[in-house]
Design a protein around this motif. Structure first.
Motif, mmCIF file in Angstrom:
data_model
loop_
_atom_site.group_PDB
_atom_site.id
_atom_site.type_symbol
_atom_site.label_atom_id
_atom_site.label_comp_id
_atom_site.label_asym_id
_atom_site.label_seq_id
_atom_site.Cartn_x
_atom_site.Cartn_y
_atom_site.Cartn_z
ATOM 1 N N LEU A 1 0.824 -1.206 0.000
ATOM 2 C CA LEU A 1 0.000 0.000 0.000
ATOM 3 C C LEU A 1 0.862 1.263 0.000
ATOM 4 O O LEU A 1 0.559 2.229 -0.695
ATOM 5 C CB LEU A 1 -0.928 -0.012 1.211
ATOM 6 C CG LEU A 1 -1.914 1.132 1.360
ATOM 7 C CD1 LEU A 1 -2.914 1.124 0.222
ATOM 8 C CD2 LEU A 1 -2.647 1.017 2.683
ATOM 9 N N MET B 1 -1.170 -2.599 -4.945
ATOM 10 C CA MET B 1 -2.415 -2.777 -4.210
ATOM 11 C C MET B 1 -3.585 -2.428 -5.131
ATOM 12 O O MET B 1 -3.525 -1.450 -5.873
ATOM 13 C CB MET B 1 -2.420 -1.850 -2.989
ATOM 14 C CG MET B 1 -3.586 -2.033 -2.067
ATOM 15 S SD MET B 1 -3.692 -3.656 -1.301
ATOM 16 C CE MET B 1 -2.069 -3.868 -0.628
ATOM 17 N N GLU C 1 -6.847 -1.750 -0.797
ATOM 18 C CA GLU C 1 -6.688 -0.501 -0.034
ATOM 19 C C GLU C 1 -7.797 -0.350 1.000
ATOM 20 O O GLU C 1 -7.548 0.043 2.137
ATOM 21 C CB GLU C 1 -6.678 0.704 -0.974
ATOM 22 C CG GLU C 1 -5.410 0.832 -1.787
ATOM 23 C CD GLU C 1 -5.405 2.045 -2.694
ATOM 24 O OE1 GLU C 1 -6.118 3.030 -2.404
ATOM 25 O OE2 GLU C 1 -4.679 2.003 -3.695
#
Length: 142
Positions: A43, A93, A98
């Motif tokens: 992320l 991601m 997320e």
């Protein structure tokens, strides 16, 4: 407290806190700590190599490969061939991933906040705040 006593006390405190977080995590997400750490690293990156993820999380590349396969099947991540070296893939991601990690991080923070409120007074919180930079340094020692 000498260095050996400090090291032992810190190890016990960190291990116990980690176990509490892991228990909370397992109950709320179904993901292991390493899987969530991996997701968090992905992320924060703008594409990362699986070998780099394995190094940072301190697991084997084979174990990381298994984690990434699981996350890819669940739609959490995507793998994209590198523009500079087609033999390598970068991990990204997905928007779904997320959402999941942000929810999980919030839940873990809420668990810690509740723990703070139960057992720490203002002096304890100030001491903890002062200790964070030193703990962060210890966390990245190879």
């Amino acid at each position: 407290m000498n260095a050996a006593e400090l090291a032992s006390a810190l190890r016990i405190a960190v291990t116990t806190l980690h176990k509490g977080l892991r228990k909370e995590l397992a109950e709320s997400t179904g993901y292991s700590t390493t899987e969530l750490q991996t997701i968090g690293l992905i992320l924060k990156s703008s594409g990362i190599l699986p070998t780099e993820l394995a190094r940072i999380t301190r697991i084997t590349t084979q174990s990381m490969s298994q984690i990434l396969s699981k996350l890819e099947k669940q739609g959490m991540i995507s793998k994209v061939p590198s523009q500079t070296d087609k033999r390598k893939v970068l991990v990204y991601m997905t928007p779904f991933g997320e959402e999941i990690i942000k929810k999980t991080l919030h839940e873990r923070d809420q668990w810690l906040i509740q723990a703070f409120e139960k057992v720490l007074d203002e002096t304890d919180l100030k001491s903890l705040k002062k200790a964070i930079p030193a703990l962060q340094k210890l966390a990245i020692v190879n």
